[in-house]
Scaffold this active site. Structure first.
Site, PDB file in Angstrom:
ATOM      1  N   TYR A   1       0.798  -0.992   0.122  1.00  0.00           N
ATOM      2  CA  TYR A   1      -0.025   0.099   0.056  1.00  0.00           C
ATOM      3  C   TYR A   1       0.864   1.233   0.173  1.00  0.00           C
ATOM      4  O   TYR A   1       1.971   1.228   0.243  1.00  0.00           O
ATOM      5  CB  TYR A   1      -1.136  -0.037   0.786  1.00  0.00           C
ATOM      6  CG  TYR A   1      -0.860  -0.223   2.414  1.00  0.00           C
ATOM      7  CD1 TYR A   1       0.608   0.344   3.064  1.00  0.00           C
ATOM      8  CD2 TYR A   1      -1.642  -0.628   3.264  1.00  0.00           C
ATOM      9  CE1 TYR A   1       0.812  -0.025   4.418  1.00  0.00           C
ATOM     10  CE2 TYR A   1      -1.522  -0.595   4.828  1.00  0.00           C
ATOM     11  CZ  TYR A   1      -0.384  -0.110   5.217  1.00  0.00           C
ATOM     12  OH  TYR A   1      -0.219  -0.397   6.461  1.00  0.00           O
ATOM     13  N   GLU A   2       0.028   2.492  -0.292  1.00  0.00           N
ATOM     14  CA  GLU A   2       0.796   3.687  -0.527  1.00  0.00           C
ATOM     15  C   GLU A   2       1.778   3.630  -1.592  1.00  0.00           C
ATOM     16  O   GLU A   2       2.801   4.207  -1.617  1.00  0.00           O
ATOM     17  CB  GLU A   2       1.665   4.151   0.661  1.00  0.00           C
ATOM     18  CG  GLU A   2       0.670   4.216   2.071  1.00  0.00           C
ATOM     19  CD  GLU A   2      -0.545   4.694   2.005  1.00  0.00           C
ATOM     20  OE1 GLU A   2      -0.845   5.693   0.872  1.00  0.00           O
ATOM     21  OE2 GLU A   2      -1.564   4.574   2.891  1.00  0.00           O
TER      22      GLU A   2
END
Lengths: 592, 592
Positions: free
Chosen positions: B434-435
């Site tokens: 994620y990110e």
């Protein structure tokens, strides 16, 4: 829903164009012509794809349950097991005397890859049974064989291996399970075993446990361990299933993965057991199962990588995200497929080049086993004994890494259970641990196998590499892309062996600090050799203008990737090995 | 039950003896004397250890549930969140104008490590809120700030980031969520967002969603994206919580890990939203959150490795198995503890040397952010901009690897959920995704950050390394063990950069094929620099005879391990990079 397509064409390429099994004079190999193996692999592949793979997620989600002493497997498992049994797949390479099909182990290995890739947890029921079959076959009395083997070949009765106890896994000398001799020649087995794969379930009429235990008064440590056959149900004189034995399931473990397999705590409470083999020589008998199991686990490692790879490729072709840096490739779509991006390629090529190399390595190992079992080839036995920890340790470490890379291709969706990529990684994780954690494999390799028979087998391996390079050095198509990197990697391996020889005697820690690195270094050289052999075969086919040129070109390109992108790891492993034990052993335990 | 002990002493060593924060002239750093930071870290550590860590397994087992539109967090989460809020921990580095404590970001990072290690899923509720706070603080109107920030600083209201949609993650240009302008200046937001961490829950009075959406008629692609504040409950004029907005939870995702965090599918159905920042400039505003989030994720990566390491050490000291190869070390016991075995040491040293190096790297990164935010230092900003993908990508890739290694120490028990080692690995896994998945971090690094401002920032990094080496080349204690390997690794990094410069323009694939390797190569050089700095500090303390000599000796020995055993990876990465795109891009998509 994840897909699985059995790689029949590639298995066939390895069997017939790389290992040339049909040209071997090992008894039974003459049957392995291409039409025959293809027919077998196609049939097996259908079961893998259509029967086993659809149950993979089911097994993960439902898991096994213990209900009033009865272990229930996930929905559909029993029917699938019936299909596997009824097709004769569980006895493919078993002794015809006991109802097996008598096929070479290499063919069973190829079939096993497809089954294991399709549903690892499910295939452990038959896999453990096969291990127990082999131990009884090798060490049992005629009566024991007649009683148990026919039912185990068909998996009407399944088998297990019982080694681990709560306080001891690797160090079996600490074992507490006891076997009290009885007047009738049987034993009463009491104790607790944990982590028993396929320990109990509702898919067979009986479960034949092979249990390590100590006969009181015997030698201390591992020299006092014996192996016993302990059936869940005692067997009547007519061979039918009789009274319940004193063995029960304490609980089913909650695990990270392989939920479809019932990993049990088994309690033995004066259970009737029958000595298998010789008193106090149980470890030797157990290793018959264990060595087989280790090869099977190595296969699980790359098989999970194979199925994860197949899904990663599908996703990379389907998912539209971003544009190729070199220009739009899918002008009619809102974006290009992931597969245009170099880092996605790098990721997929890592997977592909590993899996195909691993496949050749595992099947080559299987031919060595056949050469030993079928033709009494002691050199082949020495070589596979050396390779076993490499096949187990390297293929499962890397296989797991590759499932993680495959999961990464999916981005956020890879983390969502529904997509199935998490399961491949969670299932593959156990392969690094069971049948001897990979650190123990590395210890076995460096501490025992390297020096076995005066280092004869590792020298034989080096000779194999050297003679392959020498035989082919006039082959311009192979030289720069395959032979030179193989030679460099092999030199790193020899240098590491030399370091151990020079330092291991005076400081064993200096060798053992590099054991895991050595196992990986060795694995890379083995895959490098396999790739060189496959590239040679593919090039020969291209030169001859036979077959599917695109397949052979892809094969060579994939091999080039492995040589350029993976083999450079050998120098890193060598550098670590050469640093010895100083920094590894520097700290007091309290300083951690 | 896993343990967690906040590494206050080591955090303090990094802050005060390596980074010397108290000597910095960055505004606010004068407050950071050792007594003050130690007091803060001790207090934070207590909450991490006593309040958050005991809920880690609870969160994993219970997960979050959606019940009639209401998301319920695991038992005990709300009470723990109250403790965190009431202690002022959620606003440690927030603006005092809105109720924050105004502490430097570096201190919040040190505290954040302990919270994240103790319970990653739990800490994402406050973490996401902080990101949303920062975006509103940087881009909001005075009214928006006055309305939202005071409640977000205290986490009475929490925040979220809404970027991803089912068909687009990295490629936000494909976004479909719409924002229709209304007469009153607000917008009606409609669309679906997925993977929304802390998307909804029962621990706060309101949830402030920051949502990317397109205003119809705006530019195509990412240039037409705007950012909106969309509260779960509209806010009345008096600041109290009003009517429910048109946003609802579609479902909670079933994930591999971080079960304690409610990862939601969010449905926006003409929800009222308020433009944050400028129309069509939403990506810029989002990156305020995103860059912060990426550093936070890098921290998660090594924080999970830290807690996993602590438990692996405990197990390795407790578990008796086998005997030391150099002679019995625990004669009174039935076997020696695992920690006597070289390969277990190798494993633990990998973990320890990574985590401590990563800690220094992350905290150094935080000082650059402070230098930019508090002192307007543009060079510091350039450097942290370059480093952000390395901190995110390298620390999460390696952090995950280390949780797997820690799990391996446990053998079979590592695979059993009850022991907690699986959770560390499953939780850490998301940090690689994620990110911005780590492949995207590598692309950002090689494709954008390297060449930013004419390559000025990477040159500044090289200068840092060079001047450190030059300044210390007379230091005999550092030379062979630290400076020489750092120099060699740094040369590999420069050679890789040179390869990109020479090849990237004419063939961008040649650079991008090596992007992940470059990110790792860069990460190793950063950790090498950190270790050299830490070793220097430790040696100075030893020379001065101050403090705990055993701590400093351990520090230096651990650093030597990193330099000898980890830095050799740089040559492998360089070799792969130098092989360019040929083998990576060789195959047609159909050939996979």
């Amino acid at each position: 829903m994840p897909v699985y397509n059995p790689p029949v064409k590639d298995l066939s390429f390895v069997l017939h164009e790389t290992l040339n099994v049909h040209e071997s004079d090992v008894p039974g190999y003459d049957e392995l012509d291409r039409d025959f193996t293809s027919a077998i692999l196609e049939e097996a592949g259908k079961i893998a794809r259509d029967v086993m793979a659809p149950l993979n997620a089911v097994g993960d989600q439902e898991g096994c349950t213990l209900d009033n002493g009865v272990v229930r497997t996930p929905k559909g498992f029993k029917e699938a097991f019936d299909t596997q049994r009824e097709g004769g797949w569980t006895g493919l390479d078993c002794d015809p005397e006991y109802g097996g099909q008598g096929m070479p182990y290499v063919l069973a290995t190829a079939v096993g890859e497809t089954f294991s890739a399709a549903n690892m947890a499910f295939n452990m029921y038959a896999g453990l049974t096969h291990g127990a079959y082999s131990a009884i076959h090798a060490h049992g009395t005629d009566e024991q064989k007649a009683t148990f083997l026919p039912k185990m070949v068909t998996c009407e009765w399944t088998g297990t291996m019982n080694l681990t106890e709560p306080h001891c896994g690797t160090d079996l000398g600490l074992m507490r399970t006891k076997a009290e001799p009885q007047d009738d020649g049987s034993y009463k087995i009491s104790g607790q075993k944990i982590f028993i794969s396929a320990g109990d379930h509702d898919m067979s009429d009986n479960v034949i446990h092979l249990v390590l235990a100590k006969i009181p008064g015997g030698p201390e440590g591992v020299k006092g361990i014996s192996l016993f056959i302990v059936p869940k149900f005692l067997v009547n004189e007519d061979g039918s299933v009789g009274a319940r034995n004193g063995v029960s399931v304490g609980s089913i473990e909650e695990k990270m993965g392989i939920h479809g397999n019932s990993t049990c705590v088994m309690n033995y409470d004066e259970a009737t057991g029958y000595l298998l083999g010789t008193e106090h020589k149980g470890m030797r008998a157990m290793f018959t199962m264990m060595n087989e199991a280790r090869l099977g686990v190595g296969l699980q490692g790359y098989a999970q990588a194979e199925v994860a790879y197949q899904n990663a490729v599908e996703y990379a072709k389907d998912r539209l995200q971003g544009r190729a840096v070199t220009g739009v490739e899918n002008p009619d779509g809102p974006a290009d497929p992931l597969i245009v991006h170099p880092d996605i390629r790098r990721n997929l090529m890592d997977q592909k080049s590993f899996v195909e190399g691993a496949r050749a390595f595992a099947l080559w190992g299987a031919t060595l086993i056949d050469a030993h079992h079928r033709a009494g080839d002691a050199d082949a036995n020495g070589l596979i004994s050396l390779m076993t920890p490499v096949i187990k340790g390297f293929l499962t470490d890397k296989g797991f890494d590759m499932t993680i890379q495959a999961q990464q291709v999916y981005g956020g969706h890879g983390y969502i259970e529904e997509w199935g990529m998490s399961q491949f990684a969670r299932d593959a994780r156990i392969a690094m641990i069971y049948e001897g954690a990979n650190g123990v494999q590395a210890l076995d390799l460096v501490g025992r196998k390297l020096a076995q028979d005066g280092g004869k087998h590792v020298m034989a391996f080096f000779d194999l590499v050297k003679s392959f390079i020498k035989e082919n050095e006039g082959n311009e198509a192979l030289k720069a892309d395959f032979l030179d990197p193989l030679k460099a990697a092999s030199k790193d391996l020899q240098a590491a062996g030399m370091f151990f020889m020079q330092n291991g005697m005076k400081n064993p820690n200096a060798a053992l600090s590099g054991s895991t690195d050595f196992m990986h270094l060795f694995g890379h050289v083995c895959l490098g050799l396999m790739w060189a052999r496959m590239a040679k075969a593919a090039q020969a086919a291209l030169d001859a203008g036979t077959g599917d040129a695109a397949f052979y070109e892809t094969k060579i390109a994939t091999g080039r990737y492995y040589m350029q992108r993976q083999l450079p790891a050998t120098a890193m492993h060598l550098a670590r090995i050469n640093s010895g034990a100083d920094t590894v052993m520097a700290l007091d335990a309290e300083a951690f």
